[in-house]
Design a protein around this motif. Structure first.
Motif, PDB file in Angstrom:
ATOM      1  N   PHE A   1      -4.560   6.027 -42.127  1.00  0.00           N
ATOM      2  CA  PHE A   1      -4.394   7.238 -42.926  1.00  0.00           C
ATOM      3  C   PHE A   1      -5.648   7.560 -43.737  1.00  0.00           C
ATOM      4  CE2 PHE A   1       0.123   5.983 -42.425  1.00  0.00           C
ATOM      5  CZ  PHE A   1       0.557   7.121 -41.780  1.00  0.00           C
ATOM      6  N   SER A   2      -6.195   6.550 -44.409  1.00  0.00           N
ATOM      7  CA  SER A   2      -7.369   6.811 -45.250  1.00  0.00           C
ATOM      8  C   SER A   2      -8.555   7.244 -44.390  1.00  0.00           C
ATOM      9  CB  SER A   2      -7.721   5.591 -46.096  1.00  0.00           C
ATOM     10  OG  SER A   2      -7.902   4.458 -45.272  1.00  0.00           O
ATOM     11  N   GLY A   3      -8.701   6.643 -43.208  1.00  0.00           N
ATOM     12  CA  GLY A   3      -9.776   7.025 -42.307  1.00  0.00           C
ATOM     13  C   GLY A   3      -9.659   8.468 -41.845  1.00  0.00           C
ATOM     14  N   LEU A   4      -8.435   8.844 -41.434  1.00  0.00           N
ATOM     15  CA  LEU A   4      -8.217  10.228 -40.996  1.00  0.00           C
ATOM     16  C   LEU A   4      -8.457  11.195 -42.146  1.00  0.00           C
ATOM     17  CD1 LEU A   4      -5.032  10.233 -38.696  1.00  0.00           C
ATOM     18  CD2 LEU A   4      -7.337  10.938 -38.078  1.00  0.00           C
ATOM     19  N   LYS A   5      -7.917  10.853 -43.330  1.00  0.00           N
ATOM     20  CA  LYS A   5      -8.074  11.727 -44.504  1.00  0.00           C
ATOM     21  C   LYS A   5      -9.537  11.869 -44.897  1.00  0.00           C
ATOM     22  CE  LYS A   5      -5.318  13.903 -47.064  1.00  0.00           C
ATOM     23  NZ  LYS A   5      -5.056  15.333 -46.838  1.00  0.00           N
ATOM     24  N   ASP A   6     -10.300  10.756 -44.841  1.00  0.00           N
ATOM     25  CA  ASP A   6     -11.720  10.807 -45.193  1.00  0.00           C
ATOM     26  C   ASP A   6     -12.489  11.702 -44.229  1.00  0.00           C
ATOM     27  OD1 ASP A   6     -11.258   9.123 -47.287  1.00  0.00           O
ATOM     28  OD2 ASP A   6     -12.124   7.338 -46.340  1.00  0.00           O
ATOM     29  N   GLN A   7     -12.219  11.514 -42.942  1.00  0.00           N
ATOM     30  CA  GLN A   7     -12.968  12.245 -41.927  1.00  0.00           C
ATOM     31  C   GLN A   7     -12.494  13.687 -41.766  1.00  0.00           C
ATOM     32  OE1 GLN A   7     -13.513   9.512 -38.668  1.00  0.00           O
ATOM     33  NE2 GLN A   7     -14.774  10.996 -37.597  1.00  0.00           N
ATOM     34  N   PHE A   8     -11.211  13.906 -41.996  1.00  0.00           N
ATOM     35  CA  PHE A   8     -10.617  15.234 -41.805  1.00  0.00           C
ATOM     36  C   PHE A   8      -9.754  15.583 -43.020  1.00  0.00           C
ATOM     37  CE2 PHE A   8     -10.945  13.025 -37.699  1.00  0.00           C
ATOM     38  CZ  PHE A   8     -11.892  13.826 -37.079  1.00  0.00           C
ATOM     39  N   PRO A   9     -10.402  15.903 -44.149  1.00  0.00           N
ATOM     40  CA  PRO A   9      -9.665  16.110 -45.409  1.00  0.00           C
ATOM     41  C   PRO A   9      -8.670  17.269 -45.367  1.00  0.00           C
ATOM     42  CG  PRO A   9     -12.024  16.562 -45.680  1.00  0.00           C
ATOM     43  CD  PRO A   9     -11.837  16.041 -44.302  1.00  0.00           C
ATOM     44  N   ASP A  10      -8.818  18.174 -44.402  1.00  0.00           N
ATOM     45  CA  ASP A  10      -7.894  19.316 -44.363  1.00  0.00           C
ATOM     46  C   ASP A  10      -6.600  19.030 -43.606  1.00  0.00           C
ATOM     47  OD1 ASP A  10      -9.478  19.190 -42.095  1.00  0.00           O
ATOM     48  OD2 ASP A  10      -9.510  21.360 -41.778  1.00  0.00           O
ATOM     49  N   LEU A  11      -6.408  17.783 -43.125  1.00  0.00           N
ATOM     50  CA  LEU A  11      -5.127  17.426 -42.514  1.00  0.00           C
ATOM     51  C   LEU A  11      -4.047  17.368 -43.590  1.00  0.00           C
ATOM     52  CD1 LEU A  11      -6.006  14.534 -40.009  1.00  0.00           C
ATOM     53  CD2 LEU A  11      -5.193  16.820 -39.416  1.00  0.00           C
ATOM     54  N   SER A  12      -2.928  18.030 -43.328  1.00  0.00           N
ATOM     55  CA  SER A  12      -1.817  18.009 -44.294  1.00  0.00           C
ATOM     56  C   SER A  12      -1.033  16.701 -44.166  1.00  0.00           C
ATOM     57  CB  SER A  12      -0.878  19.185 -44.021  1.00  0.00           C
ATOM     58  OG  SER A  12      -0.174  18.974 -42.809  1.00  0.00           O
ATOM     59  N   GLU A  13      -0.196  16.438 -45.136  1.00  0.00           N
ATOM     60  CA  GLU A  13       0.665  15.249 -45.097  1.00  0.00           C
ATOM     61  C   GLU A  13       1.555  15.295 -43.847  1.00  0.00           C
ATOM     62  OE1 GLU A  13       1.876  11.584 -46.812  1.00  0.00           O
ATOM     63  OE2 GLU A  13       0.219  12.906 -47.353  1.00  0.00           O
ATOM     64  N   HIS A  14       2.068  16.470 -43.537  1.00  0.00           N
ATOM     65  CA  HIS A  14       2.918  16.658 -42.361  1.00  0.00           C
ATOM     66  C   HIS A  14       2.133  16.332 -41.080  1.00  0.00           C
ATOM     67  CE1 HIS A  14       6.172  18.333 -39.970  1.00  0.00           C
ATOM     68  NE2 HIS A  14       5.274  19.035 -39.305  1.00  0.00           N
TER      69      HIS A  14
ATOM     70  N   ARG B   1       0.662  19.861 -33.163  1.00  0.00           N
ATOM     71  CA  ARG B   1      -0.303  19.117 -32.343  1.00  0.00           C
ATOM     72  C   ARG B   1      -1.543  19.964 -32.090  1.00  0.00           C
ATOM     73  NH1 ARG B   1       1.763  14.907 -28.498  1.00  0.00           N
ATOM     74  NH2 ARG B   1      -0.028  15.539 -27.294  1.00  0.00           N
ATOM     75  N   TYR B   2      -1.329  21.230 -31.784  1.00  0.00           N
ATOM     76  CA  TYR B   2      -2.444  22.149 -31.521  1.00  0.00           C
ATOM     77  C   TYR B   2      -3.333  22.279 -32.761  1.00  0.00           C
ATOM     78  CZ  TYR B   2      -4.936  26.504 -30.668  1.00  0.00           C
ATOM     79  OH  TYR B   2      -5.919  27.457 -30.552  1.00  0.00           O
ATOM     80  N   ARG B   3      -2.694  22.454 -33.926  1.00  0.00           N
ATOM     81  CA  ARG B   3      -3.464  22.563 -35.183  1.00  0.00           C
ATOM     82  C   ARG B   3      -4.244  21.285 -35.462  1.00  0.00           C
ATOM     83  NH1 ARG B   3       1.119  25.158 -37.637  1.00  0.00           N
ATOM     84  NH2 ARG B   3       1.561  23.201 -38.692  1.00  0.00           N
ATOM     85  N   ILE B   4      -3.635  20.128 -35.200  1.00  0.00           N
ATOM     86  CA  ILE B   4      -4.319  18.842 -35.412  1.00  0.00           C
ATOM     87  C   ILE B   4      -5.529  18.751 -34.474  1.00  0.00           C
ATOM     88  CG2 ILE B   4      -4.125  16.336 -35.124  1.00  0.00           C
ATOM     89  CD1 ILE B   4      -1.132  16.661 -35.967  1.00  0.00           C
ATOM     90  N   ARG B   5      -5.335  19.101 -33.214  1.00  0.00           N
ATOM     91  CA  ARG B   5      -6.447  19.066 -32.248  1.00  0.00           C
ATOM     92  C   ARG B   5      -7.616  19.920 -32.733  1.00  0.00           C
ATOM     93  NH1 ARG B   5      -5.564  17.116 -27.190  1.00  0.00           N
ATOM     94  NH2 ARG B   5      -7.315  18.346 -26.440  1.00  0.00           N
ATOM     95  N   LYS B   6      -7.291  21.107 -33.265  1.00  0.00           N
ATOM     96  CA  LYS B   6      -8.351  21.999 -33.766  1.00  0.00           C
ATOM     97  C   LYS B   6      -9.074  21.360 -34.952  1.00  0.00           C
ATOM     98  CE  LYS B   6      -8.140  26.400 -34.232  1.00  0.00           C
ATOM     99  NZ  LYS B   6      -7.866  27.813 -34.381  1.00  0.00           N
ATOM    100  N   LYS B   7      -8.314  20.775 -35.868  1.00  0.00           N
ATOM    101  CA  LYS B   7      -8.910  20.153 -37.052  1.00  0.00           C
ATOM    102  C   LYS B   7      -9.768  18.943 -36.680  1.00  0.00           C
ATOM    103  CE  LYS B   7      -5.569  21.789 -40.440  1.00  0.00           C
ATOM    104  NZ  LYS B   7      -4.598  21.437 -41.476  1.00  0.00           N
ATOM    105  N   LEU B   8      -9.358  18.214 -35.632  1.00  0.00           N
ATOM    106  CA  LEU B   8     -10.123  17.047 -35.183  1.00  0.00           C
ATOM    107  C   LEU B   8     -11.267  17.447 -34.245  1.00  0.00           C
ATOM    108  CD1 LEU B   8      -7.272  14.462 -34.359  1.00  0.00           C
ATOM    109  CD2 LEU B   8      -8.391  14.898 -36.536  1.00  0.00           C
ATOM    110  N   ARG B   9     -11.311  18.743 -33.932  1.00  0.00           N
ATOM    111  CA  ARG B   9     -12.338  19.294 -33.034  1.00  0.00           C
ATOM    112  C   ARG B   9     -12.379  18.559 -31.686  1.00  0.00           C
ATOM    113  NH1 ARG B   9     -14.025  19.507 -38.100  1.00  0.00           N
ATOM    114  NH2 ARG B   9     -15.279  17.616 -38.185  1.00  0.00           N
TER     115      ARG B   9
END
Length: 98
Positions: free
Chosen positions: A31-44, A76-84
């Motif tokens: 979680f901390s890794g994802l949040k650090d790298q992709f801060p715009d990911l929501s809790e959901h 899933r689509y939104r996550i893919r976009k945020k993770l580029r």
């Protein structure tokens, strides 16, 4: 383990926090890794990432989150976009390698 906890239903925030703690013990720093790298990911979205990481199917995730499978696909689509991620890249593989 984690799967049983998920199957026992994680609707409350308290249950989600317990799952997150257990998940982080097993998948240290996820979680901390994802949040650090992709801060715009929501809790959901983070929650969905965790479920994908432990190989849950869209239908199972939809049941747990009490949403339609279509909603899971949209998230899933939104996550893919945020993770580029590239279109041919697997979201599950990416999360498992994280």
């Amino acid at each position: 383990g984690l799967e049983q906890m998920v199957n026992d239903n994680l609707n409350t925030d308290k249950e989600w926090e317990q799952f997150k703690d257990l998940f982080d013990k097993v998948h240290s720093g996820f979680f901390s890794g994802l949040k650090d790298q992709f801060p715009d990911l929501s809790e959901h979205e983070l929650r969905l990432c965790a479920y994908l990481r432990i190989n849950l199917r869209n239908k199972e995730i939809a049941r747990i989150l009490n949403v339609s499978p279509g909603t899971v696909n949209t998230t899933r689509y939104r996550i893919r976009k945020k993770l580029r991620l590239e279109p041919e890249a697997s979201l599950e593989d990416y999360l498992r390698a994280f």
